[in-house]
Design an enzyme around this catalytic site. Structure first.
Site, PDB file in Angstrom:
ATOM      1  CD  GLU B  50     -34.648  52.001  11.619  1.00 38.17           C
ATOM      2  OE1 GLU B  50     -33.792  52.932  11.841  1.00 38.17           O
ATOM      3  OE2 GLU B  50     -34.413  51.552  11.187  1.00 38.17           O
ATOM      4  CG  PHE B 112     -29.416  41.603  19.247  1.00 37.81           C
ATOM      5  CD1 PHE B 112     -29.006  42.192  19.841  1.00 37.81           C
ATOM      6  CD2 PHE B 112     -29.820  41.347  18.085  1.00 37.81           C
ATOM      7  CE1 PHE B 112     -27.886  43.410  19.779  1.00 37.81           C
ATOM      8  CE2 PHE B 112     -28.772  41.544  17.339  1.00 37.81           C
ATOM      9  CZ  PHE B 112     -28.929  42.843  17.500  1.00 37.81           C
ATOM     10  CD  GLN B 113     -31.265  44.631  16.162  1.00 34.06           C
ATOM     11  OE1 GLN B 113     -31.879  44.350  15.534  1.00 34.06           O
ATOM     12  NE2 GLN B 113     -30.064  45.597  16.228  1.00 34.06           N
ATOM     13  CE  LYS B 162     -35.733  36.118  11.218  1.00 33.65           C
ATOM     14  NZ  LYS B 162     -34.411  36.401  11.434  1.00 33.65           N
ATOM     15  CG  MET B 474     -40.880  79.928  17.299  1.00 35.50           C
ATOM     16  SD  MET B 474     -41.819  81.558  17.096  1.00 35.50           S
ATOM     17  CE  MET B 474     -42.834  80.702  15.722  1.00 35.50           C
TER      18      MET B 474
END
Lengths: 156, 563
Positions: B50, B112-113, B162, B474
């Site tokens: 993602e 969940f999630q 959802k 760096m």
């Protein structure tokens, strides 16, 4: 740089997340909040958040600009000419000298608001500085609990 | 028209003219993916992470100037996207990220999630929405696009539960946006602009200080006109590289921590800074109390909060760079003789002759700066260059011959390693006619290396040039300069076989150790038109110079480092 105290009113859309945007801004950018009150503005879908803050002039300017930048902010008022009031509630044992306490509180736009079993509750509404004086003056009556309300302000 | 929330999302994307969506499906966003499956109006690119989806949308936005769109699911899908949001936020990139959320009835139950996406993203989005009623969805979609691209642009998150994407509601996509609390101002105050013009006419050593805002407002042409008309020299920030065009004689260089000597001295000696779309970042100013001590400051910015944030400004102008500069040109027309600032220009030219950007080339080992110059020579203006973060990024900014805005894409504000490759995917999708080259390091490339699979699946031929010094370069450089060479956790000698890795993912790999091999590999990569990793072994201990040590005055540059 010298720190100044400022009272800022933020007129915002009355949405669930808007207080989080405002308080998150102060937390995330390291600005200081001395007090914060929020309530809906009658008629319409706006709320007023009154914030007392402290900082250098540069910081105060940033605070107002950053507040203005929030998508849900309608207006930011940095008060100079204003009437500001704060409320305090103090609980005492009713064994204390009630008439003294009443006299004291009425000198600060207040009075006894509740008498219960064993305790009395007193309120006062005045400028913050005077509320501090009031709290200090009540010290000798052994306050059980002190609840300050934060500032509300209105332009003169 | 009646339709589901998921359909509304697709219809809105179509109405906004979105051609490409980058994303990754999951439980809470499945309804929307089901509608994506059924439509043919826009393509969906399935990245393999993602974070990469958001960076790709970001790269697409930076390369094309349009709003980038990414889509992710709830919980970890969203949290993976946060770095992408923050990257876009810091560089003011217009982006829409749509995330799935658990159904409304489950919000707040640690489902969940489930994660508080609007809460997490508040500090790194311009605005965000949790849709709590399908009746609001069309308006929110419309507002989100408007907010993302108007004013000071930025990423906007739309978090959709959802059950909302499943619900049927009325869909009329609003034609106009009316947010009473959000009215960005573009015009610039005429009186202030006139005063600024007068200050320019009166100045002896004025300097154009150009920032990323110039790119965002597509003001490149106006800026060049202003410079041409007044013959005022210009310095660019990291985010503005390409605005002037490096061959322009008025272009002095990039300023800041790794800016050129002439640029930093120009800033230190100018009597009038004309700041256009720049924000006086600490990497540009060095020690603030020593910064530009002789200068008055004109600051033009669309975001009032940028003005006076770090330095006191004499001529504040809130407005769109393009519009304000056009007005400045009107005021200055015929008012400035071309030789007005000649002595100043000659002085800066002498500084550039005295201490040009340079490096010691070698016949034994490839120098990273040579590689960048070489790409410039071989591909030049046909390329869009993306980069990751570190030494390679600074060398690319210093040594690539940029000649237009939007040619240079990098994470300047947040400094996100792993940005370059997915951003290159997005840039290439947005500008298929350009050669897109990601100049990266052996540290950065491994953060989002999984996108080799995406690039090979969709045949997006991004060329990754890894300037491989087997160090986190760096940080290693700072350890050399400031930590007595205690190379704590920066030795990256243990590496994958990059050629085999590229191959395993369906791309091409090249090991390059000489100049001839590099030329050959680049030629081959451009002909093959496939995603590739070019593993270029470069000298290990090369340093980025000049360098203004962190917190030091801008005019105190380390010009060389002797061991």
């Amino acid at each position: 740089m010298q720190e100044v105290r400022r009272v800022i009113s933020v007129i915002v859309m009355n949405e669930s997340s808007v207080l989080a945007w405002v308080s998150g801004l102060f937390a995330g950018r390291g600005y200081n909040i001395e007090s914060l009150t929020v309530a809906p503005i009658p008629r319409g879908n706006l709320s007023r958040i009154t914030i007392v803050t402290k900082g250098s002039n540069r910081v105060i300017e940033q605070i107002t600009k950053q507040l203005n930048k929030l998508v849900s902010t309608l207006k930011v008022i940095e008060h100079e000419e204003m009437v500001e009031k704060e409320m305090v509630l103090i609980k005492f044992s009713n064994q204390e000298n009630i008439s003294d306490i009443q006299a004291l509180s009425s000198a600060y736009n207040g009075g006894i608001v509740n008498v219960g079993e064993g305790v009395i509750i007193v309120m006062a509404a005045d400028e913050s500085k005077r509320i501090e004086n009031f709290i200090a003056a009540t010290h000798r009556y052994n306050p059980i609990e002190v609840v300050r309300g934060g500032i509300v302000a209105i332009e003169r | 028209m009646k339709m589901s929330g998921a359909q509304m999302v697709c219809e809105a994307l179509i109405a906004e003219g979105v051609k490409t969506v980058f994303g990754y499906p999951g439980g809470a966003i499945m309804n929307v993916y089901d509608e994506i499956y059924k439509q043919k109006s826009f393509e969906h690119i399935l990245t393999r992470h993602e974070q990469a989806a958001v960076h790709a949308a970001d790269g697409y936005a930076r390369a094309t100037g349009e709003v980038g769109v990414a889509m992710v699911t709830s919980g970890p899908g969203f949290t993976n996207a946060v770095t992408g949001l923050a990257t876009a936020y810091m560089d003011s990139i217009p982006l829409i990220v749509i995330s799935g959320q658990v159904p409304l009835s489950l919000i707040g139950t640690d489902a969940f999630q489930e994660i508080d996406a609007v809460g997490i993203s508040r500090p790194c989005t311009k605005h965000n929405y949790l849709v709590d009623d399908i009746a609001n969805l069309p308006r929110i979609l419309k507002e989100a696009f408007f907010i993302a691209k108007s004013g000071r642009p930025g990423p906007v998150l739309i978090d959709i539960p959802k059950d909302i994407t499943a619900e049927i509601g009325d869909f009329v996509y609003p034609k106009e946006v009316n947010i009473p609390t959000y009215k960005p101002s573009y015009k610039g105050n005429d009186r202030q602009i006139k005063k600024a013009a007068e200050a320019i006419i009166a100045a002896k050593k004025p300097l154009l200080y150009l920032g990323g805002g110039v790119v965002l407002s597509n003001a490149g042409d106006e800026i060049r006109k202003l410079a041409q008309l007044t013959q005022i020299p210009a310095v660019e920030t990291l985010m503005a590289r390409g605005v002037m065009g490096d061959t322009n004689p008025l272009f002095i260089g990039m300023l800041g921590m790794h800016g050129s000597y002439a640029s930093n001295m120009a800033m230190s000696e100018t009597d009038l800074i004309i700041s256009l779309g720049a924000r006086f970042d600490d990497r540009v100013t060095g020690k603030l109390s020593e910064f530009a001590r002789y200068a008055d400051i004109i600051h033009v910015d669309i975001d009032p909060a940028n003005i006076g944030k770090l330095v006191d400004v004499d001529y504040p102008i809130v407005g769109d760079i393009n519009k304000v500069v056009a007005k400045l040109i009107n005021f200055l027309q015929g008012e400035v003789k071309p030789d007005r600032y000649q002595a100043w220009r000659e002085m800066l030219a002498r500084y550039n002759e005295l201490h040009p950007l340079s490096y010691q080339d070698s016949d034994d080992i490839l120098k990273p700066q040579w590689v960048i110059e070489r790409i410039g020579k071989l591909v030049g203006e046909d390329a869009i260059i993306t980069s990751d973060v570190g030494q390679h990024q600074m060398w690319a900014a210093q040594f690539y011959p940029f000649d237009r805005p939007r040619q240079w894409i990098n994470s300047g504000g947040l400094g996100t390693m792993g940005f370059g490759f997915p951003a290159a995917l997005g840039a290439k999708r947005g500008c298929p006619d350009k050669v897109v080259i990601n100049i990266t390091g052996d540290g950065s490339i491994l953060m989002n290396i999984q996108e080799l699979v995406t690039a090979s699946e969709y045949k997006i031929p991004v060329i990754n040039v890894i300037l491989n010094n087997h160090y986190l370069g760096m940080v290693r450089q700072w350890q050399t300069f400031f930590y007595d060479k205690r190379y704590s956790e920066t030795d990256l000698s243990h590496q994958p076989d990059f050629v085999a890795l590229a191959k395993a993912c369906g791309g091409i790999g090249y090991n390059v150790t000489t100049k001839a091999e590099f030329d050959e590999a680049l030629k081959d990569a451009m002909e093959k038109n496939q995603v590739c990793l070019m593993n270029v072994a470069v000298s290990r201990l090369e340093n980025v110079l000049p360098m203004v040590p962190s917190g030091g005055a801008l005019y105190n540059m380390l010009l060389e480092y002797k061991d």
